[in-house]
Design an enzyme around this catalytic site. Structure first.
Site, short mmCIF file in Angstrom:
data_model
loop_
_atom_site.label_atom_id
_atom_site.label_comp_id
_atom_site.label_asym_id
_atom_site.label_seq_id
_atom_site.Cartn_x
_atom_site.Cartn_y
_atom_site.Cartn_z
N TYR A 146 0.85 -1.19 0.00
CA TYR A 146 0.00 0.00 0.00
C TYR A 146 0.89 1.23 0.00
O TYR A 146 1.84 1.31 0.77
CB TYR A 146 -0.90 0.00 1.25
CG TYR A 146 -1.80 1.22 1.37
CD1 TYR A 146 -2.85 1.42 0.48
CD2 TYR A 146 -1.61 2.15 2.39
CE1 TYR A 146 -3.67 2.54 0.60
CE2 TYR A 146 -2.43 3.26 2.52
CZ TYR A 146 -3.47 3.45 1.61
OH TYR A 146 -4.28 4.55 1.74
N ASP A 241 9.16 2.89 -0.63
CA ASP A 241 8.16 3.53 0.20
C ASP A 241 8.51 3.22 1.65
O ASP A 241 8.22 2.13 2.14
CB ASP A 241 6.76 3.02 -0.16
CG ASP A 241 5.69 3.62 0.74
OD1 ASP A 241 6.05 4.27 1.75
OD2 ASP A 241 4.49 3.42 0.45
N LYS A 269 4.64 9.56 8.57
CA LYS A 269 4.50 8.95 9.91
C LYS A 269 5.52 9.45 10.93
O LYS A 269 5.36 10.53 11.46
CB LYS A 269 4.52 7.43 9.80
CG LYS A 269 3.34 6.90 8.94
CD LYS A 269 3.13 5.43 9.08
CE LYS A 269 2.19 4.85 8.05
NZ LYS A 269 0.81 4.82 8.43
#
Ligand code: KE4
Length: 432
Positions: A146, A241, A269
């Site tokens: 994702y 990622d 994050k």
């Protein structure tokens, strides 16, 4: 042992009327595990407290960012200080430089960096940049990874898409999705085949180096190195990622842990410490194509937001201090070990692993190496385990296909409580 949930239930009924599915991000719903989510009143250290006064040891930690725990005094002080200086300027400010220095020191492959406001934004921006740089259109991503919800990346996506079993990308134009080719994680041949069939057309390979959105998977020896090699041979860019893995699997991310250099990296994050943030960066020659230095447009009213920068600076610098990371790493390792030991002792088929400060477990009788292995997990068992842990005050992610995150504050009572609850619940399950 039923929890009192009256106030949460009442508020969630209202939330259902006001928000699709009652939530503002699908992974927060309890669709895969049954029941309704509790409504949070506050967080403190390793704990969440709900509006009915229940306490939970939290292993979601805002889906990764909170490495110092909820409301860490240093983070609160830094954000408060910045709040008094202004919330957003729409002009350059020093905190952007300070956070960039910290990130670039830890991850020197990010020769130039741009701050954005979420991982999704980082994902859509790196794709545009990779396409502009290579003059090619197609990309390769992996089943179960994702990278945020940009159109081109919502193909065979993990996280909530996988948890909810949604079909691929309704609303995404076919000609957009058609340029996203999908390969199998830990299977280099599947990547080589796509390159062969699309020679000279692939702009980039994008990968979660340690996937955390299909549960936690780990790279086979040589897999990430192989991606580097094949991308070089084919003139495509390699994009890591590291939205989830950045500062989590190693202080320098997966690229430092596995010593593989991506051309471009996505972050989010941890670098915002729980405030909205994202970033992308990499090779200077590629990043120089971004406007205003180059022609690839990318912008944001709140990009490099000083509150987010302050949260990130306090969080990352606290995280990199002394033996903090190593101690947190031991907590994640201890949890994975406990799963494996209990599995052997009680005869419940479980696979568990940790990488740095992330951990994962699957109710599965065979080693989980690929996404297909993960999909063969026993979801009914997961659901039972999740619900019983929750009732006893331990909050794992409400999906078999998400990773677990610890913070430095999980040492001591929080960890002891968790280990006790895991043992009790798995023991019960083994008797049924
Ligand atoms: P955001 O847009 O949510 O900031 O980042 C997207 C993203 C990109 N890349 C990776 C590897 C990610 O893990 C994420 C976001 N992760 C999910 C948790 N599985 C965020 C939680 C949510 O969607 O609410």
């Amino acid at each position: 042992m039923a929890r009192v949930t009256a106030r949460s239930e009442e508020l969630f009924q209202e939330a259902l009327r006001r928000f699709p599915g009652g939530v503002n991000s699908p992974v927060r719903a309890f669709k895969a595990v049954g029941g309704d989510p509790f409504i949070v009143a506050r967080g403190e250290g390793p704990y969440l407290f709900d509006v009915d006064g229940n306490r939970y040891v939290d292993y979601i930690m805002s889906w990764g960012p909170l490495v110092l725990g909820h409301a860490h005094p240093k983070v609160v002080a830094a954000v408060t200080r910045q709040l008094q200086l202004g919330t957003s300027y729409g002009a350059p400010a020093e905190p952007e430089l300070e956070l960039a220095r910290i990130i670039q020191e830890a991850m020197p492959n990010l020769e130039k960096i741009r701050f954005v406001s979420s991982g999704t934004e980082a994902g859509m921006s790196v794709l545009r940049l990779a396409r502009a740089f290579t003059g090619r259109t197609k990309i390769i991503k992996f089943h179960g990874c994702y990278h945020g919800h940009a159109d081109a990346l919502l193909v065979k996506a993990g996280s909530g898409v996988l948890t909810l079993g949604l079909p691929d990308s309704p609303g995404v134009p076919a000609d957009v999705a058609g340029n996203t080719l999908t390969a199998h994680y830990n299977d280099l041949d599947s990547v080589a085949r796509l390159f062969e069939e699309n020679r000279g057309q692939i702009a980039a390979v994008i990968v979660e180096p340690v996937p955390g959105n299909a549960g936690l998977l780990t790279p086979r020896a040589g897999f990430l190195e192989g991606l580097r090699e094949i991308s070089d041979q084919e003139g495509a860019l390699l994009i890591f990622d590291e939205v989830m893995t950045g500062f989590r699997v190693h202080p320098g991310g997966a690229q430092t842990l596995y010593q593989v250099r991506p051309d471009l990296t996505m972050l989010a994050k941890v670098i915002g410490g729980g405030l909205p943030v994202g970033a992308f960066g990499g090779r200077k020659d590629i990043m120089s194509m971004i406007a205003p230095e180059g022609p690839v447009y990318q912008a944001g009213t709140l990009s490099g937001n000083p509150l987010a920068m302050a949260g990130g600076i306090a969080t990352v610098s606290g995280w990199l201090e002394g033996d903090t990371f190593a101690r947190a790493e031991r907590i994640a390792k201890r949890i994975a070990e406990e799963f494996r030991e209990l599995s052997l002792e009680l005869g419940i088929p479980l696979q568990a692993a940790s990488v740095g400060t992330m951990f994962g477990f699957f109710f599965n009788d065979a080693p989980v190496v690929t996404f297909a292995d993960a999909q063969r997990s026993d979801l009914a068992r997961f659901r039972t385990f999740f619900s019983r842990c929750l009732d006893r005050g331990v909050y794992f992610a409400p999906s078999q296909f998400e990773a677990g995150f610890v913070s430095i504050t999980h040492e001591g009572e929080a960890l002891e409580h968790t280990l006790r609850v895991m043992k009790d619940v798995l023991h019960e399950m083994s008797q049924e």
